[in-house]
Write an enzyme that holds these catalytic residues in place. Sequence first.
Site, mmCIF file in Angstrom:
data_model
loop_
_atom_site.group_PDB
_atom_site.id
_atom_site.type_symbol
_atom_site.label_atom_id
_atom_site.label_comp_id
_atom_site.label_asym_id
_atom_site.label_seq_id
_atom_site.Cartn_x
_atom_site.Cartn_y
_atom_site.Cartn_z
ATOM 1 N N ARG A 142 30.179 35.782 37.853
ATOM 2 C CA ARG A 142 30.014 34.555 39.218
ATOM 3 C C ARG A 142 28.819 34.927 39.174
ATOM 4 O O ARG A 142 27.653 35.402 39.367
ATOM 5 C CB ARG A 142 30.676 35.363 40.462
ATOM 6 C CG ARG A 142 32.307 35.400 40.100
ATOM 7 C CD ARG A 142 33.102 36.154 41.486
ATOM 8 N NE ARG A 142 34.258 36.219 41.024
ATOM 9 C CZ ARG A 142 35.538 38.135 40.969
ATOM 10 N NH1 ARG A 142 34.257 38.787 40.138
ATOM 11 N NH2 ARG A 142 36.332 37.392 40.352
ATOM 12 N N HIS A 248 31.144 28.532 37.930
ATOM 13 C CA HIS A 248 32.150 29.259 38.344
ATOM 14 C C HIS A 248 32.905 29.139 36.277
ATOM 15 O O HIS A 248 33.493 30.867 35.903
ATOM 16 C CB HIS A 248 32.947 28.949 38.643
ATOM 17 C CG HIS A 248 34.134 30.518 39.443
ATOM 18 N ND1 HIS A 248 33.491 31.225 39.590
ATOM 19 C CD2 HIS A 248 35.659 30.356 39.410
ATOM 20 C CE1 HIS A 248 35.245 32.283 40.168
ATOM 21 N NE2 HIS A 248 35.553 31.584 39.291
ATOM 22 N N ARG A 251 32.277 31.389 33.080
ATOM 23 C CA ARG A 251 33.768 32.586 33.298
ATOM 24 C C ARG A 251 35.075 32.636 32.348
ATOM 25 O O ARG A 251 35.247 33.100 31.424
ATOM 26 C CB ARG A 251 34.015 33.346 34.523
ATOM 27 C CG ARG A 251 33.143 34.041 35.269
ATOM 28 C CD ARG A 251 33.062 33.928 37.047
ATOM 29 N NE ARG A 251 34.248 34.577 36.718
ATOM 30 C CZ ARG A 251 34.698 35.839 36.965
ATOM 31 N NH1 ARG A 251 33.860 36.845 36.764
ATOM 32 N NH2 ARG A 251 35.951 36.004 37.702
ATOM 33 N N HIS A 274 38.786 41.309 37.571
ATOM 34 C CA HIS A 274 39.860 40.278 38.578
ATOM 35 C C HIS A 274 40.888 41.861 39.055
ATOM 36 O O HIS A 274 41.057 43.003 38.341
ATOM 37 C CB HIS A 274 40.275 39.552 38.121
ATOM 38 C CG HIS A 274 40.178 38.387 37.823
ATOM 39 N ND1 HIS A 274 41.191 37.332 37.128
ATOM 40 C CD2 HIS A 274 38.866 37.761 38.241
ATOM 41 C CE1 HIS A 274 40.063 35.782 37.321
ATOM 42 N NE2 HIS A 274 39.047 36.254 38.144
ATOM 43 N N TYR A 283 44.114 33.614 29.842
ATOM 44 C CA TYR A 283 42.420 33.819 28.705
ATOM 45 C C TYR A 283 43.392 34.052 27.926
ATOM 46 O O TYR A 283 42.886 33.401 27.010
ATOM 47 C CB TYR A 283 41.890 34.482 29.554
ATOM 48 C CG TYR A 283 41.438 33.688 30.942
ATOM 49 C CD1 TYR A 283 40.674 32.827 30.715
ATOM 50 C CD2 TYR A 283 40.428 35.237 32.054
ATOM 51 C CE1 TYR A 283 39.985 32.136 31.594
ATOM 52 C CE2 TYR A 283 39.687 34.749 32.758
ATOM 53 C CZ TYR A 283 39.427 33.471 32.617
ATOM 54 O OH TYR A 283 38.552 32.615 33.404
#
Length: 307
Positions: A142, A248, A251, A274, A283
């Site tokens: 981040r 962001h 990512r 996460h 993803y």
Amino acid sequence: PAPASTDGPLLRDYATEVLQRRRLRPTTKALYDKLLRLAIVPAFGDRTLPSITTTDITHWYASQDATPTQQANAYGLLKSILKDAVEDELIDRNPCRVRGGSQKQPAHEIQILTFEQLDRYLNALPEPRRIPLLLAAWCGLRSGEVRGLRVQDLDLDRGVVHVRQAVVRLTGQLLITPPKTRAGVRTIAIPPHLLPGLRVWANQQPQRPPTALLFPASDGDSPLNDSVLRDAHDKGRAAIGMPGLTIHGLRHTSATIAAQFGATIAELQARIGHTTPNMAMRYQHVAADRDTQLARRISEHITGKSD
């Protein structure tokens, strides 16, 4: 709205009491205060707890003029406050009954850069900002995590970057804090093909203490403002024609590349920091879709036919 009952505390007073007895991080406290001020107190602040009905909350939820994330955050906070009210025996049951009301839906589809796009993006960046955004894109950091890196956190001998703190903006000030969750504290392997270039860059930097910020502001000490990286990022995304790409969002590219090369859900969670598998699973789905598209393009090239 229904007339306020005289039986019970006002929502504004009870909400203040609830937040005071919770052990909240400063950034979380600031977010909750903002949600109360802008979304919850204007609607329910002068209502007593027993007077707030499910119908009231459903209408309030539907009428909010906010982003999906802000709407979910406000609803989730109100629901948690009223959950405490049930436990304190101030109301019989929680009137927050909106199905999926606390679920945060992505405002945009995930944008993934190809290797070629990522290369053009990085080459278009101003030289002083290329390395921090390179780490954001390839290692899934981040913006605040990148700006919070210390000299000792970039370990080029082991080929890893350690995330131990982040820069956050709170009441107009830039502060350095631990990551929001335990999952945010992590060590990320740097793709080895980046290490020679990173070593050249590191050798060109002035000698600074291990605990000094790796990417400080112009004074060499203070945290870098998020707008500095955004200005550089604007040049990169313009070069690849992706005006909706955010820092962001880089990512997403990092995580999807990892998924394409076989990362498990647990490995993706660990890499991107996460606490839940939801995004990691997404993803994997994106990576599978891209693999299907790749297979289709291969066949189209070989056969000269499209489906």
